[in-house]
Design a protein around this motif. Structure first.
Motif, PDB file in Angstrom:
ATOM      1  N   PHE A 464      58.474 -36.164  17.293  1.00  0.00           N
ATOM      2  CA  PHE A 464      57.809 -35.628  16.135  1.00  0.00           C
ATOM      3  C   PHE A 464      58.861 -34.590  15.359  1.00  0.00           C
ATOM      4  O   PHE A 464      59.233 -33.515  15.979  1.00  0.00           O
ATOM      5  N   PHE A 465      59.032 -35.009  14.255  1.00  0.00           N
ATOM      6  CA  PHE A 465      59.933 -34.320  13.440  1.00  0.00           C
ATOM      7  C   PHE A 465      59.358 -33.467  12.324  1.00  0.00           C
ATOM      8  O   PHE A 465      58.829 -33.976  11.459  1.00  0.00           O
ATOM      9  N   SER A 466      59.163 -32.263  12.441  1.00  0.00           N
ATOM     10  CA  SER A 466      58.432 -31.381  11.636  1.00  0.00           C
ATOM     11  C   SER A 466      58.930 -31.580  10.048  1.00  0.00           C
ATOM     12  O   SER A 466      57.949 -31.694   9.404  1.00  0.00           O
ATOM     13  N   PRO A 502      56.458 -20.233  14.108  1.00  0.00           N
ATOM     14  CA  PRO A 502      56.522 -21.622  13.471  1.00  0.00           C
ATOM     15  C   PRO A 502      57.835 -21.722  13.098  1.00  0.00           C
ATOM     16  O   PRO A 502      58.660 -20.909  12.731  1.00  0.00           O
ATOM     17  N   LEU A 503      58.446 -23.078  13.316  1.00  0.00           N
ATOM     18  CA  LEU A 503      57.922 -24.064  13.429  1.00  0.00           C
ATOM     19  C   LEU A 503      58.843 -24.899  14.362  1.00  0.00           C
ATOM     20  O   LEU A 503      60.089 -24.990  14.160  1.00  0.00           O
ATOM     21  N   THR A 538      62.166 -20.882   9.218  1.00  0.00           N
ATOM     22  CA  THR A 538      62.560 -21.486   7.864  1.00  0.00           C
ATOM     23  C   THR A 538      61.713 -22.467   7.124  1.00  0.00           C
ATOM     24  O   THR A 538      61.029 -22.662   6.087  1.00  0.00           O
ATOM     25  N   LEU A 539      61.231 -23.226   8.275  1.00  0.00           N
ATOM     26  CA  LEU A 539      60.180 -24.491   8.083  1.00  0.00           C
ATOM     27  C   LEU A 539      58.877 -24.047   7.387  1.00  0.00           C
ATOM     28  O   LEU A 539      58.176 -24.861   6.996  1.00  0.00           O
ATOM     29  N   LEU A 540      58.765 -22.638   7.643  1.00  0.00           N
ATOM     30  CA  LEU A 540      57.450 -22.173   7.257  1.00  0.00           C
ATOM     31  C   LEU A 540      57.199 -22.544   5.652  1.00  0.00           C
ATOM     32  O   LEU A 540      56.203 -22.745   5.168  1.00  0.00           O
ATOM     33  N   TRP A 541      58.149 -22.546   4.804  1.00  0.00           N
ATOM     34  CA  TRP A 541      57.682 -22.511   3.370  1.00  0.00           C
ATOM     35  C   TRP A 541      57.689 -23.976   3.152  1.00  0.00           C
ATOM     36  O   TRP A 541      56.611 -24.442   2.473  1.00  0.00           O
ATOM     37  N   GLN A 542      58.244 -24.923   3.745  1.00  0.00           N
ATOM     38  CA  GLN A 542      57.717 -26.369   3.520  1.00  0.00           C
ATOM     39  C   GLN A 542      56.401 -26.539   3.887  1.00  0.00           C
ATOM     40  O   GLN A 542      55.690 -27.474   3.423  1.00  0.00           O
ATOM     41  N   GLY A 598      62.422 -18.417   3.271  1.00  0.00           N
ATOM     42  CA  GLY A 598      61.413 -19.125   3.686  1.00  0.00           C
ATOM     43  C   GLY A 598      60.259 -18.436   3.751  1.00  0.00           C
ATOM     44  O   GLY A 598      59.131 -18.626   3.230  1.00  0.00           O
ATOM     45  N   TYR A 599      60.161 -17.169   4.499  1.00  0.00           N
ATOM     46  CA  TYR A 599      59.042 -16.326   4.541  1.00  0.00           C
ATOM     47  C   TYR A 599      58.359 -16.116   3.022  1.00  0.00           C
ATOM     48  O   TYR A 599      57.410 -15.950   3.067  1.00  0.00           O
TER      49      TYR A 599
END
Ligand code: GLC
Length: 650
Positions: A464-466, A502-503, A538-542, A598-599
């Protein structure tokens, strides 16, 4: 000069004025400030000297009642310097004895959820699996057990969160890079105590995206505009590795502003932009994602600022076309997906993602949709637009149909016949059922599903790639049902994908012999670290954009709440290690800009979800139409509308 002519001239190297130099002297456009017209002798604005009152700018610039409603008021936190900022936050957090950040954040979440009119937190989705239900219940208790102390905790948590955001804004501003006196990007990491900066002192294209979005959402458009126009100039930089040059539309992975002696004048210096296309990068990987992100940011800039003149410029139109030409060029491939080498995206080291990795396909799809929206109609580009439309349809069909797995599909693969030689084979890619990894049989929830990481002949990468999954929601590459199912899975697998930070970049980690063979025994990518299933804030924003698009922002708010407990305390690390993301990453940079940005983007979007529209894309009726025709022509599965006219030649 017509645009197509310009493309030809650029491709044949006949237009040195526009593209061969990234020195300040390059005239970016007639409306650009005149300071861009002369060679710039060294006069850099210190990154550390920009004082401002962040609280009041937040209020006035965003002008959002939402923010006030959420308690994002004046917190009295002014930037003085980083240390004072950090201590400001700590004092606020510690000034109420016995209250942990956990209590405070929990209250913020319930509060925001109510004010945002989110589905109630109490509506725990019944799809949660046992361990997650336990964790979820525990968190819920901590939200609601504050009783009479609630109001005090409320205001304290708001103040803490305000301070956290102020701190993040100040750090983001500290990371700004200037060229010829104007902001042009943000440095990847800005830890003054680190001696091991590697290339983290550069402006990375992909890392700047959340920074750029944060600035756009705050109404600060110049830095984004400068970034777009200057990186465009770098697009056709002379780039070679051992005498070989990559395609002309390639955008660099990163660039650095260098101060060099001025030609013929020993006493003066000038600034130049020095790009890295992978020819210096660790592993010499070409950043396929850079150009795709550039197109996405260009559209967001236009949507947010209302300034469409930038995307209408001939050089910008040419830049878009060069990227498209590179991506749409014919090759040996049978698939509509983009064929790339390992490490060509956010995961920029060997992680076994060469081939057709989901992240690149998702960004490619976005770039095609965004370019379609921005390309000026003109005779010379009819072929390109036709190719683009055909690719959009074929790509979405391919991904939705062949990358998708859920319990039902897994069972189908489990019973696949192999070696089918025919035009209408069910098992088109000759997948051997033994490939289904044992972890997945346990892991796949009853409700939910996801897009696999990669598909090649006789090979499915089931990890699984976020980012690929999240971005397929954002741009509608996944269907509506699939998008909801991905979020269902992320909720059900919260303890694996979010846990303490996350994430997860991907799940699960490559271990043992697999790690040795696939990563080349990479000591930075050991199991549950860095790209090998490390956790990236950083993936939080997406993720937030995806949740908002599906009208489920409460899931993102919950993830933000988890991140808020640690990000500032841990000095905004690049990534976290271990299965539950308990440790700051072994070699993680601190004060990593895209963790900070991202936050901020997540917070701003949760406060004003409608702003996410600058990033989301929808299929228009023409595409839906063409897609439906393709589905009904597929002998394997009939679905979708009837009596629709086929619009595109496929
Ligand atoms: C690492 C990441 C890459 C990022 C770069 C700068 O190489 O893998 O995605 O762009 O650091 O932060």
């Amino acid at each position: 000069m017509g645009t197509s002519e310009a493309v030809l001239q650029v491709l044949s190297g006949a237009n040195p004025l526009l593209f061969n130099s990234a020195k300040c002297s390059g005239n970016l456009d007639a409306t650009f400030p005149s300071r861009f017209l002369y060679k710039y002798t060294k006069k850099r604005v210190s990154r550390y000297k920009r004082l401002f009152n962040c609280s009041s700018t937040l209020q006035s610039d965003l002008g959002l009642n939402w923010l006030k409603g959420l308690g994002y008021g004046l917190s009295g936190c002014r930037e003085v310097n980083r240390l004072q900022l950090l201590s400001c936050k700590c004092q606020q957090a510690e000034s109420v004895s016995g209250l942990t950040a956990e209590d405070g954040n929990g209250t913020w979440f319930v509060d925001s959820a109510k004010k945002l009119n989110l589905k109630s937190v109490a509506n725990t989705p019944n799809i949660l699996e046992f361990q997650d239900v336990q964790q979820f219940e525990q968190e819920k208790k901590s939200f609601t057990s504050n009783g009479a102390a609630g109001t005090t905790i409320d205001s304290v948590s708001k103040a803490t969160v305000d301070c956290l955001e102020d701190e993040a804004w100040n750090l983001l501003r500290d990371s700004m890079v200037y060229y010829c006196g104007s902001p042009i990007g943000t440095i990847a990491a800005n830890d003054p105590t680190s001696s091991n900066v590697l290339n983290y002192d550069q402006v990375f294209i992909r890392d700047f995206i959340p920074s750029g979005i944060a600035f756009l959402l705050k109404g600060e458009y110049d830095i984004v505009r400068n970034f777009i126009l200057h990186t465009l100039q770098l697009q056709s930089w002379e780039k070679t590795m051992d005498c070989h040059s990559p395609g002309q539309g390639l955008m660099p992975a990163s660039f650095k502003v260098r101060t060099v002696p001025l030609d013929g004048d020993d006493s003066a210096t000038e600034e130049v932009l020095d790009p890295d296309f992978g020819e210096a990068a660790i592993g010499r990987v070409a950043p396929v994602d850079s150009g795709l992100w550039w197109i996405i940011l260009l559209r967001a800039y236009g949507k947010c600022s209302g300034d469409l003149l930038v995307q209408e410029r001939i050089d910008v139109q040419t830049g878009i076309k060069m990227i498209l030409k590179l991506c749409l060029a014919d090759g040996f491939d049978m698939f509509p997906t983009l064929l790339v080498t390992d490490g060509s995206c956010m995961i920029d080291r060997r992680m076994g993602i060469h081939g057709h990795p989901l992240e690149i396909q998702a960004l490619f799809y976005s770039a095609l949709l965004c370019a379609r929206e921005m390309l000026a109609p003109e005779d010379g580009s009819a072929d390109l637009i036709r190719a683009l439309n055909n690719r959009l349809v074929a790509l979405s069909f391919h991904i939705r149909e062949y990358y998708w797995i859920d319990l039902r599909k897994l069972n189908e693969i489990y019973r696949y016949k192999t070696e089918e030689y025919s035009y209408d084979a069910v098992n088109k890619f000759n997948i051997y059922p033994d490939q289904i990894p044992p972890w997945l049989v346990e892991w796949m929830p009853n409700k939910g599903g996801y897009l696999i990481g990669n598909l090649q002949p006789a090979h499915m990468d089931f990890r699984f790639f976020s980012l690929g999954n999240i971005w397929s929601i954002v741009n509608g590459l996944a269907t509506r049902d699939q998008s909801h199912a991905i979020l269902d899975l992320m909720e059900a697998k919260w303890a694996d994908l979010v846990a303490d930070m996350p994430l997860k970049i991907c799940y699960p980690a490559l271990e043992g012999q697999e790690w040795q063979i696939i990563t080349g025994s990479d000591p930075k990518n050991t199991p549950w670290s860095y790209h090998n299933a490390g956790s990236w804030p950083t993936l939080l924003w997406q993720f937030t954009v995806a949740c908002i698009k599906m009208n489920r922002p409460e899931i993102a708010a919950r993830a933000v709440q988890v991140a808020e407990k640690r990000l500032s305390r841990d000095k905004w690390p690049e990534y976290y290690d271990t299965k539950r993301a308990r440790f700051i990453g072994k070699q993680a940079q601190l004060f990593q800009t895209w963790s900070i940005a991202g936050y901020l983007v997540s917070k701003i979007l949760l406060a004003d979800p409608s702003a996410a529209k600058i990033l989301t894309t929808e299929e228009d009726s023409e595409l839906v139409n063409a897609f439906s025709c393709m589905i009904s022509a597929n002998p394997r599965r009939k679905r979708g509308r009837k009596n629709l006219n086929q619009t595109y030649i496929i």
